[in-house]
Design a protein around this motif. Structure first.
Motif, PDB file in Angstrom:
ATOM      1  N   GLU A  92      24.187  22.346   0.503  1.00 29.32           N
ATOM      2  CA  GLU A  92      24.843  23.647   0.456  1.00 29.32           C
ATOM      3  C   GLU A  92      23.914  24.756   0.948  1.00 29.32           C
ATOM      4  OE1 GLU A  92      28.073  24.285  -0.244  1.00 29.32           O
ATOM      5  OE2 GLU A  92      28.322  22.104  -0.355  1.00 29.32           O
ATOM      6  N   ASP A  93      22.624  24.673   0.587  1.00 28.40           N
ATOM      7  CA  ASP A  93      21.660  25.693   0.990  1.00 28.40           C
ATOM      8  C   ASP A  93      21.046  25.296   2.333  1.00 28.40           C
ATOM      9  OD1 ASP A  93      19.643  27.556   1.343  1.00 28.40           O
ATOM     10  OD2 ASP A  93      18.999  27.503  -0.748  1.00 28.40           O
ATOM     11  N   LYS A  94      21.688  25.702   3.387  1.00 28.57           N
ATOM     12  CA  LYS A  94      21.248  25.309   4.724  1.00 28.57           C
ATOM     13  C   LYS A  94      19.958  26.017   5.132  1.00 28.57           C
ATOM     14  CE  LYS A  94      25.868  24.035   6.096  1.00 28.57           C
ATOM     15  NZ  LYS A  94      26.933  24.177   7.088  1.00 28.57           N
ATOM     16  N   ARG A  95      19.729  27.191   4.614  1.00 29.39           N
ATOM     17  CA  ARG A  95      18.474  27.902   4.896  1.00 29.39           C
ATOM     18  C   ARG A  95      17.289  27.086   4.371  1.00 29.39           C
ATOM     19  NH1 ARG A  95      17.739  34.083   3.950  1.00 29.39           N
ATOM     20  NH2 ARG A  95      15.791  34.364   5.032  1.00 29.39           N
ATOM     21  N   ASP A 118      30.055  29.805   9.913  1.00 36.02           N
ATOM     22  CA  ASP A 118      30.695  30.408   8.750  1.00 36.02           C
ATOM     23  C   ASP A 118      29.643  30.785   7.707  1.00 36.02           C
ATOM     24  OD1 ASP A 118      32.798  31.387   7.233  1.00 36.02           O
ATOM     25  OD2 ASP A 118      33.948  29.526   7.297  1.00 36.02           O
ATOM     26  N   LEU A 119      30.080  31.393   6.630  1.00 34.05           N
ATOM     27  CA  LEU A 119      29.175  31.956   5.625  1.00 34.05           C
ATOM     28  C   LEU A 119      28.118  30.976   5.096  1.00 34.05           C
ATOM     29  CD1 LEU A 119      31.680  34.249   3.710  1.00 34.05           C
ATOM     30  CD2 LEU A 119      29.953  34.906   5.401  1.00 34.05           C
ATOM     31  N   PRO A 120      28.420  29.690   4.878  1.00 37.32           N
ATOM     32  CA  PRO A 120      27.357  28.786   4.421  1.00 37.32           C
ATOM     33  C   PRO A 120      26.185  28.664   5.413  1.00 37.32           C
ATOM     34  CG  PRO A 120      29.486  27.817   3.975  1.00 37.32           C
ATOM     35  CD  PRO A 120      29.736  29.031   4.833  1.00 37.32           C
ATOM     36  N   ASP A 121      26.400  29.056   6.671  1.00 33.39           N
ATOM     37  CA  ASP A 121      25.365  28.985   7.710  1.00 33.39           C
ATOM     38  C   ASP A 121      24.549  30.272   7.827  1.00 33.39           C
ATOM     39  OD1 ASP A 121      26.233  26.384   8.740  1.00 33.39           O
ATOM     40  OD2 ASP A 121      28.013  27.477   9.398  1.00 33.39           O
ATOM     41  N   LEU A 122      24.994  31.320   7.182  1.00 31.99           N
ATOM     42  CA  LEU A 122      24.406  32.640   7.372  1.00 31.99           C
ATOM     43  C   LEU A 122      22.904  32.676   7.100  1.00 31.99           C
ATOM     44  CD1 LEU A 122      25.091  35.546   8.162  1.00 31.99           C
ATOM     45  CD2 LEU A 122      25.661  35.978   5.769  1.00 31.99           C
ATOM     46  N   GLY A 123      22.456  32.109   5.988  1.00 36.57           N
ATOM     47  CA  GLY A 123      21.034  32.123   5.650  1.00 36.57           C
ATOM     48  C   GLY A 123      20.182  31.424   6.700  1.00 36.57           C
ATOM     49  N   ALA A 124      20.646  30.288   7.203  1.00 39.52           N
ATOM     50  CA  ALA A 124      19.899  29.547   8.224  1.00 39.52           C
ATOM     51  C   ALA A 124      19.882  30.299   9.547  1.00 39.52           C
ATOM     52  CB  ALA A 124      20.490  28.148   8.403  1.00 39.52           C
ATOM     53  N   ILE A 125      20.987  30.929   9.888  1.00 44.04           N
ATOM     54  CA  ILE A 125      21.054  31.705  11.131  1.00 44.04           C
ATOM     55  C   ILE A 125      20.057  32.862  11.093  1.00 44.04           C
ATOM     56  CG2 ILE A 125      22.531  33.339  12.390  1.00 44.04           C
ATOM     57  CD1 ILE A 125      24.834  31.332  11.959  1.00 44.04           C
TER      58      ILE A 125
END
Length: 180
Positions: A92-95, A118-125
């Motif tokens: 879940e925490d892709k970052r 999408d939002l789950p990707d935001l931290g990694a992006i």
């Protein structure tokens, strides 16, 4: 081929420094739809052009990884077909998954690109040296990304991102002319 209109000099430098391209699956490598068969099997459609783009960046030494929140045998199979050795599923925490992958490979986040939608990707992006997204990404992700494809997820967006990275390195024309 010249520099793409949306590739500034700063963006080109960031893209040329990339050593790892990490990809989300649903909405990036696929169009985000999930199909279920009558017997409960899950089906996903992958774009063959994305696969060639992945192979091309691998040829120039860019490693490709998958980071996805879901678990799927289909994803593992497609990754194996493409020679993608790093497949992180069910995170879940892709970052944090991206940061762990970087540490394991001895890379800085600045040497990594991450493509999500999408939002789950935001931290990694945001954490990656180069945040990439697809044309049909949610607006919050699109606003945070450094670069956005013209094509939607599952429709050649990954290929477009791979060509962007190759162009930044000045290697796109050479690789493409190898098919003549």
């Amino acid at each position: 081929m010249g520099m793409r209109d949306d590739m500034s000099e700063d963006m080109s430098e960031k893209a040329a420094a990339i050593r790892l391209l990490a990809l989300d699956v649903d909405g990036v490598l696929t169009d985000g739809r999930i199909y279920y068969g009558n017997n409960g099997e899950e089906l996903k459609a992958f774009n063959i052009k994305d696969g060639l783009g992945i192979k091309l960046v691998q040829k120039v030494g860019i490693e490709v990884a998958i980071i996805t929140g879901r678990n799927s045998h289909i994803v593992a199979r497609r990754a194996a077909e493409l020679g993608i050795g790093e497949v992180v599923q069910g995170r879940e925490d892709k970052r944090e998954a991206l940061a762990e992958l970087c540490r394991a490979k001895g890379l800085q986040l600045s040497e990594c690109a991450y493509m999500g939608d999408d939002l789950p990707d935001l931290g990694a992006i945001v954490a990656a040296g180069l945040g990439l997204t697809v044309a049909d990404a949610c607006e919050r992700v699109a606003a945070a990304a450094n670069w956005r494809s013209h094509l939607g997820g599952g429709c050649g967006a990954v290929r477009e991102a791979c060509e962007f990275l190759l162009e930044a390195r000045g290697q796109r024309d050479t690789l493409e002319s190898g098919f003549l």
